[in-house]
Scaffold this motif. Structure first.
Motif, PDB file in Angstrom:
ATOM      1  N   HIS A 177       1.016  -0.922  -0.132  1.00 39.11           N
ATOM      2  CA  HIS A 177      -0.354   0.082   0.003  1.00 39.11           C
ATOM      3  C   HIS A 177       1.364   1.402  -0.005  1.00 39.11           C
ATOM      4  N   LEU A 181       1.744   1.168   6.546  1.00 41.76           N
ATOM      5  CA  LEU A 181       2.317   1.197   8.029  1.00 41.76           C
ATOM      6  C   LEU A 181       2.804   1.003   8.577  1.00 41.76           C
ATOM      7  N   GLY A 208      -3.708  -1.745   3.118  1.00 41.12           N
ATOM      8  CA  GLY A 208      -2.960  -3.148   3.112  1.00 41.12           C
ATOM      9  C   GLY A 208      -3.344  -3.885   4.383  1.00 41.12           C
ATOM     10  N   THR A 210      -2.163  -3.778   7.391  1.00 36.39           N
ATOM     11  CA  THR A 210      -1.152  -3.820   8.649  1.00 36.39           C
ATOM     12  C   THR A 210      -1.241  -3.792  10.207  1.00 36.39           C
ATOM     13  N   ASP A 228     -12.244  -0.578   3.906  1.00 36.93           N
ATOM     14  CA  ASP A 228     -11.355   0.448   3.032  1.00 36.93           C
ATOM     15  C   ASP A 228     -12.352   0.578   1.624  1.00 36.93           C
ATOM     16  N   ILE A 229     -12.775   2.349   1.588  1.00 36.31           N
ATOM     17  CA  ILE A 229     -13.200   2.592   0.421  1.00 36.31           C
ATOM     18  C   ILE A 229     -12.837   2.255  -1.167  1.00 36.31           C
ATOM     19  N   ASP A 256     -17.518   2.917   3.060  1.00 36.47           N
ATOM     20  CA  ASP A 256     -17.018   4.043   3.195  1.00 36.47           C
ATOM     21  C   ASP A 256     -17.049   3.833   4.611  1.00 36.47           C
ATOM     22  N   ALA A 257     -16.340   4.694   5.653  1.00 40.33           N
ATOM     23  CA  ALA A 257     -15.555   4.592   6.809  1.00 40.33           C
ATOM     24  C   ALA A 257     -16.533   6.127   7.635  1.00 40.33           C
ATOM     25  N   ASN A 276      -5.097   3.990  11.185  1.00 40.35           N
ATOM     26  CA  ASN A 276      -4.416   5.000  10.644  1.00 40.35           C
ATOM     27  C   ASN A 276      -5.222   6.039   9.649  1.00 40.35           C
TER      28      ASN A 276
END
Ligand SMILES: C[S@@+](CC[C@H](N)C(=O)[O-])C[C@H]1O[C@@H](n2cnc3c(N)ncnc32)[C@H](O)[C@@H]1O
Length: 352
Positions: A177, A181, A208, A210, A228-229, A256-257, A276
């Motif tokens: 990604h 992170l 990704g 992490t 994740d979007i 969508d968060a 993150n």
């Protein structure tokens, strides 16, 4: 601060490196996993370096630690001037030290502070001292021994670097990604959130994966959910979970968060939300961040219970602080760290 003690024959003096700002977490992890005889959390007055005096038999256990990057066995520590004359002191100090060398070596130097010499100069004189004393051959690419000669302000630390690659590399990453992170920071965030075995953990900006992988590898019986979007991130995270052998412990959802009510089942509660957050620098979408932070914290609230914790990494501390207050969170802790050269903050919240 603990003093550097006289070394007993059954103990080893070690310097471990970490992300500046999480030295206390290194000490906590070390005291859980090792018989810690003495410690100092900012060795040489430098962030990201921790001094540990441990039993010789515990040295191998250091390689299992999640909060550190490199392990250096300390051979000698002496003071040096910051003027050109400091180089002669380094030559003499390295020459004096008894360094257990293999058939080839390389000197690596990290220099912190202001000196009239560079780290290349330190490498050159320290390397010369070793060649003059032992006649050992230099191999820059693949040496048997990596000799560390660090200069931290007025202190020179001579040691053997026991790690070849950083311990942050824990599993093969099938997908890289662009904002991946450092797993050492992921571990620190999960520790700040006080993750317990059996917890349900949510990373609503999982990239990704992490944080999810770190949680699944370290804590037993956890259930992790990643959102994740971006379809590319979800697909990549899936491949990373497989590579890290934690696929069965993690569920990934494309969504969508900022509208978690549309992504998570009604009534679901998470014990720890750890993310993150998008920094908006690489993506160039700085303006959209308040909307993302607000939407996330607003829509997360119904999925928390009164003991839930939320741990977030951001470079926009003030923005997050004001938005979290508005949506009914209390800030429990704010920690400044250095993340890939940028100052960032680990913020711990709880629903108020
Ligand atoms: C800083 S990256 C996370 C990186 C991740 N921690 C890793 O190690 O790979 C932020 C992620 O948030 C995602 N994102 C941005 N806006 C989002 C939203 N509204 N909902 C869910 N994910 C979003 C991006 O696609 C990106 O993957």
């Amino acid at each position: 601060m603990n003093r550097l003690s006289n070394l007993g024959k059954d103990s080893s003096r070690m310097m471990v490196t970490t992300v500046p700002g999480i030295e206390d977490i290194v000490l906590k992890e070390a005291s859980e996993k090792l018989n810690l005889l003495e410690s100092h959390h900012r060795f040489g007055g430098v962030g990201g370096r921790v001094y540990l005096e441990i039993s010789k038999e515990d040295v191998q256990k250091l390689f299992k630690m999640r909060s550190i990057e490199h392990i250096i066995q300390i051979i000698d520590v002496f003071t040096v001037k910051n003027t050109k004359g400091g180089l002669d002191e380094i030559y003499r100090g390295v020459y004096r030290s008894s360094i257990p060398l293999g058939s080839t070596f390389r000197v690596t130097c990290e220099r912190i502070g202001s000196h009239e010499y560079t780290s290349m100069d330190v490498q050159r004189v320290a390397g010369q001292a070793i060649v003059d004393k032992y006649g050992t051959k230099v191999n820059l690419k693949n040496p048997e021994t990596i000799v560390r000669v660090d200069v931290a302000h007025d202190l020179c630390i001579v040691g053997i670097q026991l790690t070849r690659t950083s311990l942050r590399i824990r599993y093969p990453r099938a997908f890289h990604h662009p904002s991946a992170l450092n797993p050492v920071i992921a571990y620190a965030m999960l520790r700040c959130a006080e993750v317990q075995p059996g917890d349900r953990i949510l990373d609503a900006f999982c990239g990704g994966g992490t944080i999810l992988i770190e949680a699944a590898q370290v804590w037993e019986d956890i259930e992790a959910i990643g959102i994740d979007i971006s379809p590319k991130s979800i697909d990549g995270a899936q491949r990373n979970l497989e590579a890290a052998k934690v696929k069965s412990k993690v569920k990934l959802i494309l969504g969508d968060a900022t509208r978690l009510e549309k992504v998570l089942p009604e009534g679901l509660k998470v014990d720890k939300a750890v993310s993150n957050l998008p920094f908006g620098i690489r993506s160039g979408r700085l303006k959209g961040l308040p909307k993302i932070y607000s939407g996330f914290l607003r829509s997360l609230r119904p999925f928390l219970n009164e003991t839930s914790k939320v741990c977030l990494l951001t470079i926009h501390k003030e923005l997050l602080k004001s938005i979290s207050k508005r949506f009914g969170y209390e800030m429990l802790e704010s920690r400044r760290i250095v993340n890939g050269g940028l100052i960032a903050h680990i913020i711990l919240l709880r629903p108020s």
